[in-house]
Design a protein around this motif. Structure first.
Motif, PDB file in Angstrom:
ATOM      1  N   THR A   1      45.843 -32.444 -23.499  1.00  0.00           N
ATOM      2  CA  THR A   1      44.595 -31.692 -23.420  1.00  0.00           C
ATOM      3  C   THR A   1      44.954 -30.247 -23.107  1.00  0.00           C
ATOM      4  OG1 THR A   1      43.444 -33.627 -22.572  1.00  0.00           O
ATOM      5  CG2 THR A   1      42.363 -31.508 -22.268  1.00  0.00           C
ATOM      6  N   VAL A   2      44.323 -29.330 -23.809  1.00  0.00           N
ATOM      7  CA  VAL A   2      44.654 -27.924 -23.665  1.00  0.00           C
ATOM      8  C   VAL A   2      43.506 -27.205 -22.956  1.00  0.00           C
ATOM      9  CG1 VAL A   2      45.230 -25.826 -24.935  1.00  0.00           C
ATOM     10  CG2 VAL A   2      45.989 -28.047 -25.791  1.00  0.00           C
ATOM     11  N   ALA A   3      43.843 -26.475 -21.917  1.00  0.00           N
ATOM     12  CA  ALA A   3      42.863 -25.643 -21.212  1.00  0.00           C
ATOM     13  C   ALA A   3      43.250 -24.184 -21.445  1.00  0.00           C
ATOM     14  CB  ALA A   3      42.854 -25.966 -19.728  1.00  0.00           C
ATOM     15  N   VAL A   4      42.268 -23.371 -21.782  1.00  0.00           N
ATOM     16  CA  VAL A   4      42.505 -21.964 -22.107  1.00  0.00           C
ATOM     17  C   VAL A   4      41.406 -21.123 -21.492  1.00  0.00           C
ATOM     18  CG1 VAL A   4      42.541 -20.297 -24.018  1.00  0.00           C
ATOM     19  CG2 VAL A   4      43.655 -22.491 -24.287  1.00  0.00           C
ATOM     20  N   LYS A   5      41.788 -19.991 -20.931  1.00  0.00           N
ATOM     21  CA  LYS A   5      40.817 -18.972 -20.541  1.00  0.00           C
ATOM     22  C   LYS A   5      40.819 -17.961 -21.674  1.00  0.00           C
ATOM     23  CE  LYS A   5      40.036 -15.288 -17.226  1.00  0.00           C
ATOM     24  NZ  LYS A   5      40.568 -14.602 -16.051  1.00  0.00           N
ATOM     25  N   MET A   6      39.634 -17.496 -22.074  1.00  0.00           N
ATOM     26  CA  MET A   6      39.539 -16.587 -23.213  1.00  0.00           C
ATOM     27  C   MET A   6      38.578 -15.450 -22.889  1.00  0.00           C
ATOM     28  SD  MET A   6      38.572 -17.512 -27.187  1.00  0.00           S
ATOM     29  CE  MET A   6      39.910 -18.664 -27.353  1.00  0.00           C
ATOM     30  N   LEU A   7      38.976 -14.248 -23.261  1.00  0.00           N
ATOM     31  CA  LEU A   7      38.107 -13.081 -23.188  1.00  0.00           C
ATOM     32  C   LEU A   7      37.782 -12.696 -24.629  1.00  0.00           C
ATOM     33  CD1 LEU A   7      36.731 -10.861 -21.488  1.00  0.00           C
ATOM     34  CD2 LEU A   7      38.814  -9.505 -21.826  1.00  0.00           C
ATOM     35  N   VAL A   8      36.491 -12.760 -24.970  1.00  0.00           N
ATOM     36  CA  VAL A   8      36.043 -12.477 -26.331  1.00  0.00           C
ATOM     37  C   VAL A   8      35.332 -11.125 -26.329  1.00  0.00           C
ATOM     38  CG1 VAL A   8      34.652 -13.303 -28.269  1.00  0.00           C
ATOM     39  CG2 VAL A   8      35.722 -14.954 -26.713  1.00  0.00           C
ATOM     40  N   GLU A   9      35.827 -10.213 -27.140  1.00  0.00           N
ATOM     41  CA  GLU A   9      35.215  -8.888 -27.281  1.00  0.00           C
ATOM     42  C   GLU A   9      34.163  -8.944 -28.385  1.00  0.00           C
ATOM     43  OE1 GLU A   9      35.971  -6.318 -25.352  1.00  0.00           O
ATOM     44  OE2 GLU A   9      37.711  -7.206 -24.359  1.00  0.00           O
ATOM     45  N   PRO A  10      33.063  -8.200 -28.232  1.00  0.00           N
ATOM     46  CA  PRO A  10      32.063  -8.188 -29.309  1.00  0.00           C
ATOM     47  C   PRO A  10      32.634  -7.524 -30.565  1.00  0.00           C
ATOM     48  CG  PRO A  10      31.393  -6.773 -27.467  1.00  0.00           C
ATOM     49  CD  PRO A  10      32.707  -7.376 -27.101  1.00  0.00           C
ATOM     50  N   THR A  11      32.197  -8.034 -31.723  1.00  0.00           N
ATOM     51  CA  THR A  11      32.609  -7.460 -33.002  1.00  0.00           C
ATOM     52  C   THR A  11      31.378  -7.260 -33.877  1.00  0.00           C
ATOM     53  OG1 THR A  11      32.957  -9.632 -33.999  1.00  0.00           O
ATOM     54  CG2 THR A  11      34.867  -8.608 -32.940  1.00  0.00           C
ATOM     55  N   ALA A  12      31.507  -6.379 -34.852  1.00  0.00           N
ATOM     56  CA  ALA A  12      30.390  -6.128 -35.761  1.00  0.00           C
ATOM     57  C   ALA A  12      30.258  -7.266 -36.778  1.00  0.00           C
ATOM     58  CB  ALA A  12      30.599  -4.794 -36.474  1.00  0.00           C
ATOM     59  N   ALA A  13      31.361  -7.867 -37.130  1.00  0.00           N
ATOM     60  CA  ALA A  13      31.342  -8.921 -38.153  1.00  0.00           C
ATOM     61  C   ALA A  13      30.905 -10.256 -37.547  1.00  0.00           C
ATOM     62  CB  ALA A  13      32.730  -9.063 -38.765  1.00  0.00           C
ATOM     63  N   ARG A  14      30.136 -10.969 -38.309  1.00  0.00           N
ATOM     64  CA  ARG A  14      29.707 -12.312 -37.892  1.00  0.00           C
ATOM     65  C   ARG A  14      30.885 -13.259 -38.099  1.00  0.00           C
ATOM     66  NH1 ARG A  14      24.743 -14.506 -36.992  1.00  0.00           N
ATOM     67  NH2 ARG A  14      24.435 -16.697 -37.491  1.00  0.00           N
ATOM     68  N   PRO A  15      31.216 -14.092 -37.098  1.00  0.00           N
ATOM     69  CA  PRO A  15      32.371 -14.976 -37.249  1.00  0.00           C
ATOM     70  C   PRO A  15      32.123 -16.066 -38.286  1.00  0.00           C
ATOM     71  CG  PRO A  15      31.197 -15.500 -35.233  1.00  0.00           C
ATOM     72  CD  PRO A  15      30.542 -14.271 -35.812  1.00  0.00           C
ATOM     73  N   GLN A  16      33.176 -16.446 -38.974  1.00  0.00           N
ATOM     74  CA  GLN A  16      33.092 -17.495 -39.990  1.00  0.00           C
ATOM     75  C   GLN A  16      33.199 -18.861 -39.304  1.00  0.00           C
ATOM     76  OE1 GLN A  16      36.217 -17.325 -42.884  1.00  0.00           O
ATOM     77  NE2 GLN A  16      35.540 -19.181 -43.913  1.00  0.00           N
ATOM     78  N   GLN A  17      32.264 -19.757 -39.620  1.00  0.00           N
ATOM     79  CA  GLN A  17      32.291 -21.094 -39.041  1.00  0.00           C
ATOM     80  C   GLN A  17      33.388 -21.921 -39.695  1.00  0.00           C
ATOM     81  OE1 GLN A  17      28.607 -23.133 -38.146  1.00  0.00           O
ATOM     82  NE2 GLN A  17      27.446 -21.294 -38.714  1.00  0.00           N
ATOM     83  N   ARG A  18      34.018 -22.755 -38.889  1.00  0.00           N
ATOM     84  CA  ARG A  18      35.091 -23.624 -39.353  1.00  0.00           C
ATOM     85  C   ARG A  18      34.893 -25.020 -38.791  1.00  0.00           C
ATOM     86  NH1 ARG A  18      39.155 -20.280 -41.345  1.00  0.00           N
ATOM     87  NH2 ARG A  18      39.197 -18.187 -40.498  1.00  0.00           N
ATOM     88  N   VAL A  19      35.591 -25.968 -39.360  1.00  0.00           N
ATOM     89  CA  VAL A  19      35.615 -27.336 -38.842  1.00  0.00           C
ATOM     90  C   VAL A  19      37.072 -27.738 -38.626  1.00  0.00           C
ATOM     91  CG1 VAL A  19      33.475 -28.011 -39.997  1.00  0.00           C
ATOM     92  CG2 VAL A  19      35.661 -28.436 -41.115  1.00  0.00           C
ATOM     93  N   HIS A  20      37.277 -28.658 -37.704  1.00  0.00           N
ATOM     94  CA  HIS A  20      38.598 -29.239 -37.475  1.00  0.00           C
ATOM     95  C   HIS A  20      38.398 -30.538 -36.711  1.00  0.00           C
ATOM     96  CE1 HIS A  20      38.600 -27.932 -33.224  1.00  0.00           C
ATOM     97  NE2 HIS A  20      38.050 -26.822 -33.680  1.00  0.00           N
ATOM     98  N   PRO A  21      39.367 -31.425 -36.756  1.00  0.00           N
ATOM     99  CA  PRO A  21      39.233 -32.666 -35.992  1.00  0.00           C
ATOM    100  C   PRO A  21      39.160 -32.353 -34.499  1.00  0.00           C
ATOM    101  CG  PRO A  21      41.111 -32.766 -37.492  1.00  0.00           C
ATOM    102  CD  PRO A  21      40.617 -31.352 -37.506  1.00  0.00           C
TER     103      PRO A  21
END
Length: 188
Positions: free
Chosen positions: A102-122
């Motif tokens: 199991t992976v635990a991650v802390k993430m800092l996400v900066e705002p962007t002008a572009a809308r993020p592309q949705q993805r799928v994964h298992p």
């Protein structure tokens, strides 16, 4: 104590602990393993030598691998010292060991002008917003996740996220498939 005796002691302790944690009596574990309750008791108490002919069925009956029973590498250094990694507007800190399932991650996400592309994964994702606001795109839905709120979802649903009105800091927990999709790709 010799190294072999130390390993045997650890294995015996793990066997008994796993059995009791699973709520199994000696008789119930015996039924799962085709070993007698007295054999299991003697193994747990050190009155019988641990051998593969009993260890393999016990591991199977307790639903663990032999490596989990035999690993005596120790947890001498339990402190993880994360270092930041920056990819395309996101800074991540790995909060779990590289070999963890199991992976635990802390993430800092900066705002962007572009809308993020949705993805799928298992897999399955869980996130908790520590500060800021996060826009979670989940299929056709747009969900704002505020600081102090969490989200959990199946990752075969198209998904992505972005910071709203400033940076967002979050904790994420996922399996190895999720780590590849979220940490290594850089973008949702």
């Amino acid at each position: 104590m010799s190294q072999l005796a130390d390993i045997e002691h650890v294995v015996r302790t793990r066997l008994r602990s796993l059995r009791t944690t699973l709520g199994l009596s000696l008789d119930e574990l015996a039924a799962r393993t085709n070993l007698s309750p007295s054999t299991i008791s003697r193994v747990e108490t050190g009155k019988r030598t641990i051998s593969l002919d009993v260890l393999l069925p016990l591991a199977t009956g307790l639903q663990v691998g032999l490596d989990a029973l035999l690993d005596v590498s120790g947890d001498d250094d339990v402190v993880i010292r994360p270092t930041p990694s920056r990819i395309e507007g996101r800074t991540t800190w790995a909060l779990s060991r590289p070999d963890s399932s199991t992976v635990a991650v802390k993430m800092l996400v900066e705002p962007t002008a572009a809308r993020p592309q949705q993805r799928v994964h298992p897999g399955h994702d869980w996130l908790f917003v520590l500060s800021g606001r996060l826009l979670l795109l989940l299929g056709d839905r747009e969900i704002t996740v505020e600081a102090g709120e969490a989200a959990e979802f199946a990752t075969m649903t198209p998904h992505a996220f972005a910071a709203v009105d400033g940076p967002a800091e979050l904790l994420m927990i996922f399996d190895r498939d999720g780590q590849h999709a979220h940490v290594h790709r850089g973008k949702e």
